[in-house]
Design an enzyme around this catalytic site. Sequence first.
Site, PDB file in Angstrom:
ATOM      1  N   PHE A 108     -33.322  28.150 -16.843  1.00 15.65           N
ATOM      2  CA  PHE A 108     -33.800  27.946 -18.204  1.00 15.65           C
ATOM      3  C   PHE A 108     -33.220  26.626 -18.708  1.00 15.65           C
ATOM      4  CE2 PHE A 108     -34.579  28.956 -22.654  1.00 15.65           C
ATOM      5  CZ  PHE A 108     -35.808  29.582 -22.568  1.00 15.65           C
ATOM      6  N   VAL A 133     -27.737  26.698 -23.150  1.00 18.50           N
ATOM      7  CA  VAL A 133     -28.259  27.634 -24.146  1.00 18.50           C
ATOM      8  C   VAL A 133     -28.397  26.843 -25.442  1.00 18.50           C
ATOM      9  CG1 VAL A 133     -27.938  29.849 -25.290  1.00 18.50           C
ATOM     10  CG2 VAL A 133     -26.986  29.498 -22.999  1.00 18.50           C
ATOM     11  N   ILE A 134     -29.628  26.700 -25.892  1.00 22.50           N
ATOM     12  CA  ILE A 134     -29.906  25.910 -27.095  1.00 22.50           C
ATOM     13  C   ILE A 134     -30.302  26.853 -28.220  1.00 22.50           C
ATOM     14  CG2 ILE A 134     -31.330  24.071 -28.080  1.00 22.50           C
ATOM     15  CD1 ILE A 134     -31.667  23.000 -25.189  1.00 22.50           C
ATOM     16  N   SER A 193     -34.230  30.002 -33.574  1.00 26.34           N
ATOM     17  CA  SER A 193     -34.293  30.537 -34.936  1.00 26.34           C
ATOM     18  C   SER A 193     -33.902  32.009 -35.019  1.00 26.34           C
ATOM     19  CB  SER A 193     -35.708  30.348 -35.495  1.00 26.34           C
ATOM     20  OG  SER A 193     -36.643  31.013 -34.666  1.00 26.34           O
ATOM     21  N   HIS A 227     -30.557  35.453 -30.802  1.00 24.09           N
ATOM     22  CA  HIS A 227     -30.518  35.558 -29.342  1.00 24.09           C
ATOM     23  C   HIS A 227     -29.485  34.611 -28.733  1.00 24.09           C
ATOM     24  CE1 HIS A 227     -32.190  34.807 -25.218  1.00 24.09           C
ATOM     25  NE2 HIS A 227     -32.203  36.127 -25.244  1.00 24.09           N
ATOM     26  N   PHE A 278     -16.644  26.899 -16.610  1.00 25.70           N
ATOM     27  CA  PHE A 278     -17.644  27.199 -17.633  1.00 25.70           C
ATOM     28  C   PHE A 278     -18.320  25.897 -18.053  1.00 25.70           C
ATOM     29  CE2 PHE A 278     -19.028  28.138 -22.026  1.00 25.70           C
ATOM     30  CZ  PHE A 278     -19.832  29.229 -21.757  1.00 25.70           C
TER      31      PHE A 278
END
Length: 156
Positions: free
Chosen positions: A25, A84-85, A88, A91, A116
């Site tokens: 992702f 990870v962006i 809205s 999540h 990490f």
Amino acid sequence: MLHVSTIEGQLDAKGLKFALVAGRFNDFITERLVGGAVDYLVRHGGDRADLTIVRVPGAFEIPLAAKKLAASGKYHGIICLGAVIRGSTPHFDFVASECAKGLAHVMLDANVPVGFGVLTVDNLEQAIERAGSKAGNKGVEAASAVLEMVRVLEQI
């Protein structure tokens, strides 16, 4: 003057095996992190033949792959990379938090250094900055931390 013994890790990857776990992702960011980590390890004496890249769907799946790799006993260290962006919805908070906690558990349970290098950012611009632009490459930083910890643990 009091003499104190100090243990420090040398940044020499020669003869070490590393696994890199990369979330697909946001792969346009993650691939920059992977490239930075691989380049760092090779520049510090590592051999590309001693590096294994494991691709997983996203950041949430990274801890499970890292756990399996750590349990295999094949690797001196594991470098986890992803992005990870924030969107809205909440999540982002759940994924980022569970990924970080999961990786900490893997490291402590397996006694294998785990880096990490999962970016947790508010927007795409911040991700780009941390994947080789203004703020350096966090893949490089994760690889460096893991390499140093491997060498520190060898001495303890």
